[in-house]
Design a protein around this motif. Structure first.
Motif, PDB file in Angstrom:
ATOM      1  N   ALA A  29      54.710  40.454 102.389  1.00 33.78           N
ATOM      2  CA  ALA A  29      53.513  39.604 102.348  1.00 33.78           C
ATOM      3  C   ALA A  29      52.394  40.241 103.170  1.00 33.78           C
ATOM      4  O   ALA A  29      51.223  40.254 102.745  1.00 33.78           O
ATOM      5  N   ASP A  30      52.712  40.783 104.339  1.00 29.85           N
ATOM      6  CA  ASP A  30      51.714  41.481 105.157  1.00 29.85           C
ATOM      7  C   ASP A  30      51.143  42.670 104.400  1.00 29.85           C
ATOM      8  O   ASP A  30      49.928  42.902 104.391  1.00 29.85           O
ATOM      9  N   LEU A  31      52.017  43.424 103.759  1.00 28.70           N
ATOM     10  CA  LEU A  31      51.589  44.609 103.019  1.00 28.70           C
ATOM     11  C   LEU A  31      50.646  44.239 101.875  1.00 28.70           C
ATOM     12  O   LEU A  31      49.663  44.942 101.623  1.00 28.70           O
ATOM     13  N   GLU A  32      50.912  43.139 101.215  1.00 29.92           N
ATOM     14  CA  GLU A  32      50.034  42.711 100.113  1.00 29.92           C
ATOM     15  C   GLU A  32      48.633  42.405 100.618  1.00 29.92           C
ATOM     16  O   GLU A  32      47.639  42.774  99.988  1.00 29.92           O
ATOM     17  N   ILE A  33      48.526  41.752 101.760  1.00 30.41           N
ATOM     18  CA  ILE A  33      47.215  41.458 102.351  1.00 30.41           C
ATOM     19  C   ILE A  33      46.506  42.759 102.730  1.00 30.41           C
ATOM     20  O   ILE A  33      45.325  42.958 102.422  1.00 30.41           O
ATOM     21  N   ILE A  34      47.243  43.638 103.391  1.00 29.57           N
ATOM     22  CA  ILE A  34      46.652  44.918 103.803  1.00 29.57           C
ATOM     23  C   ILE A  34      46.214  45.713 102.586  1.00 29.57           C
ATOM     24  O   ILE A  34      45.109  46.283 102.565  1.00 29.57           O
ATOM     25  N   HIS A  35      47.031  45.748 101.556  1.00 27.82           N
ATOM     26  CA  HIS A  35      46.678  46.491 100.352  1.00 27.82           C
ATOM     27  C   HIS A  35      45.412  45.913  99.710  1.00 27.82           C
ATOM     28  O   HIS A  35      44.549  46.663  99.244  1.00 27.82           O
ATOM     29  N   GLY A  36      45.294  44.599  99.728  1.00 28.48           N
ATOM     30  CA  GLY A  36      44.080  43.968  99.198  1.00 28.48           C
ATOM     31  C   GLY A  36      42.839  44.437  99.949  1.00 28.48           C
ATOM     32  O   GLY A  36      41.791  44.690  99.350  1.00 28.48           O
ATOM     33  N   LYS A  37      42.956  44.560 101.269  1.00 26.76           N
ATOM     34  CA  LYS A  37      41.827  45.045 102.074  1.00 26.76           C
ATOM     35  C   LYS A  37      41.542  46.516 101.763  1.00 26.76           C
ATOM     36  O   LYS A  37      40.389  46.936 101.695  1.00 26.76           O
ATOM     37  N   VAL A  38      42.592  47.307 101.578  1.00 31.49           N
ATOM     38  CA  VAL A  38      42.406  48.716 101.227  1.00 31.49           C
ATOM     39  C   VAL A  38      41.639  48.826  99.909  1.00 31.49           C
ATOM     40  O   VAL A  38      40.676  49.589  99.796  1.00 31.49           O
ATOM     41  N   VAL A  39      42.041  48.043  98.918  1.00 30.66           N
ATOM     42  CA  VAL A  39      41.369  48.077  97.611  1.00 30.66           C
ATOM     43  C   VAL A  39      39.900  47.665  97.758  1.00 30.66           C
ATOM     44  O   VAL A  39      39.001  48.312  97.200  1.00 30.66           O
ATOM     45  N   THR A  40      39.646  46.618  98.541  1.00 32.39           N
ATOM     46  CA  THR A  40      38.262  46.167  98.755  1.00 32.39           C
ATOM     47  C   THR A  40      37.436  47.263  99.402  1.00 32.39           C
ATOM     48  O   THR A  40      36.325  47.571  98.951  1.00 32.39           O
ATOM     49  N   TYR A  41      37.952  47.881 100.446  1.00 27.60           N
ATOM     50  CA  TYR A  41      37.220  48.944 101.134  1.00 27.60           C
ATOM     51  C   TYR A  41      37.021  50.148 100.218  1.00 27.60           C
ATOM     52  O   TYR A  41      35.950  50.755 100.206  1.00 27.60           O
ATOM     53  N   GLU A  42      38.036  50.510  99.437  1.00 28.29           N
ATOM     54  CA  GLU A  42      37.890  51.639  98.510  1.00 28.29           C
ATOM     55  C   GLU A  42      36.750  51.381  97.520  1.00 28.29           C
ATOM     56  O   GLU A  42      35.933  52.269  97.258  1.00 28.29           O
ATOM     57  N   GLU A  43      36.708  50.150  96.992  1.00 33.35           N
ATOM     58  CA  GLU A  43      35.652  49.813  96.029  1.00 33.35           C
ATOM     59  C   GLU A  43      34.271  49.904  96.674  1.00 33.35           C
ATOM     60  O   GLU A  43      33.339  50.456  96.093  1.00 33.35           O
ATOM     61  N   HIS A  44      34.148  49.365  97.901  1.00 32.60           N
ATOM     62  CA  HIS A  44      32.843  49.386  98.582  1.00 32.60           C
ATOM     63  C   HIS A  44      32.447  50.804  98.996  1.00 32.60           C
ATOM     64  O   HIS A  44      31.260  51.161  98.901  1.00 32.60           O
ATOM     65  N   VAL A  45      33.404  51.602  99.448  1.00 34.31           N
ATOM     66  CA  VAL A  45      33.094  52.986  99.825  1.00 34.31           C
ATOM     67  C   VAL A  45      32.643  53.754  98.583  1.00 34.31           C
ATOM     68  O   VAL A  45      31.633  54.467  98.610  1.00 34.31           O
ATOM     69  N   ARG A  46      33.338  53.569  97.490  1.00 40.25           N
ATOM     70  CA  ARG A  46      32.995  54.248  96.236  1.00 40.25           C
ATOM     71  C   ARG A  46      31.615  53.819  95.737  1.00 40.25           C
ATOM     72  O   ARG A  46      30.831  54.623  95.264  1.00 40.25           O
ATOM     73  N   ALA A  47      31.276  52.543  95.900  1.00 39.73           N
ATOM     74  CA  ALA A  47      29.994  52.018  95.414  1.00 39.73           C
ATOM     75  C   ALA A  47      28.865  52.220  96.425  1.00 39.73           C
ATOM     76  O   ALA A  47      27.708  51.927  96.119  1.00 39.73           O
ATOM     77  N   GLY A  48      29.212  52.689  97.628  1.00 36.32           N
ATOM     78  CA  GLY A  48      28.189  52.883  98.646  1.00 36.32           C
ATOM     79  C   GLY A  48      27.732  51.591  99.290  1.00 36.32           C
ATOM     80  O   GLY A  48      26.649  51.527  99.868  1.00 36.32           O
ATOM     81  N   THR A  49      28.563  50.563  99.218  1.00 38.03           N
ATOM     82  CA  THR A  49      28.193  49.254  99.777  1.00 38.03           C
ATOM     83  C   THR A  49      29.086  48.849 100.947  1.00 38.03           C
ATOM     84  O   THR A  49      29.177  47.667 101.278  1.00 38.03           O
ATOM     85  N   ALA A  50      29.704  49.831 101.588  1.00 39.38           N
ATOM     86  CA  ALA A  50      30.650  49.517 102.658  1.00 39.38           C
ATOM     87  C   ALA A  50      29.983  49.180 103.981  1.00 39.38           C
ATOM     88  O   ALA A  50      30.602  48.555 104.837  1.00 39.38           O
TER      89      ALA A  50
END
Length: 146
Positions: free
Chosen positions: A108-129
């Motif tokens: 369950a902890d890993l799922e939350i962390i992975h969700g944050k990783v995906v969010t940050y990856e999307e924002h870094v890729r889009a330049g909105t981090a």
């Protein structure tokens, strides 16, 4: 020293188990072996392959969170011989249940962390981090008038 399967030095056992010499001595002091550790006439510990196999199991039990007292209880049961297999099984089942619960919590902890990783990856890729959870002080609250 001849280090055949029935004549292993503490160094060889440490190497085979991944445990330190200090840990092996601790296991002996705590009564976690199934038999007394034999010694040479010079006082050096001599182990057998069965000791190594037992230590590998004990290492897994400890690494998975089993308290030393419970490992000792399990060793006591095994040492006492046949007739207590149900008690051994109950002890192992309880530990298995606890390990599975910890794994589920970690998943369950890993799922939350992975969700944050995906969010940050999307924002870094889009330049909105910039500004993602940045420590910006909140706006002051206006004083209340009585």
């Amino acid at each position: 020293m001849n280090e055949s399967a029935g004549n292993l030095s503490i160094g060889k056992v440490a190497e085979a188990t991944g445990m330190s010499v200090h840990a092996l001595r601790f296991f002996e002091r705590e009564g976690l072996f199934l038999r007394p550790v034999h010694r040479t006439s010079g006082g050096q510990r001599v182990y057998e392959q069965a000791d190594v196999d037992w230590l590998l199991l004990c290492g897994r039990l400890r690494a998975s969170g089993m308290p030393v007292a419970t490992v000792r209880r399990f060793a006591d049961l095994v040492r006492s011989g046949p007739g207590n297999e149900d008690e051994r099984l109950a002890l192992l089942r309880e530990h298995e249940r606890e390990v599975r619960a910890r794994i589920a919590a970690l998943q369950a902890d890993l799922e939350i962390i992975h969700g944050k990783v995906v969010t940050y990856e999307e924002h870094v890729r889009a330049g909105t981090a910039a500004g993602l959870w940045s420590p910006v002080p909140s706006a002051p609250t206006p004083p209340t008038v009585p």
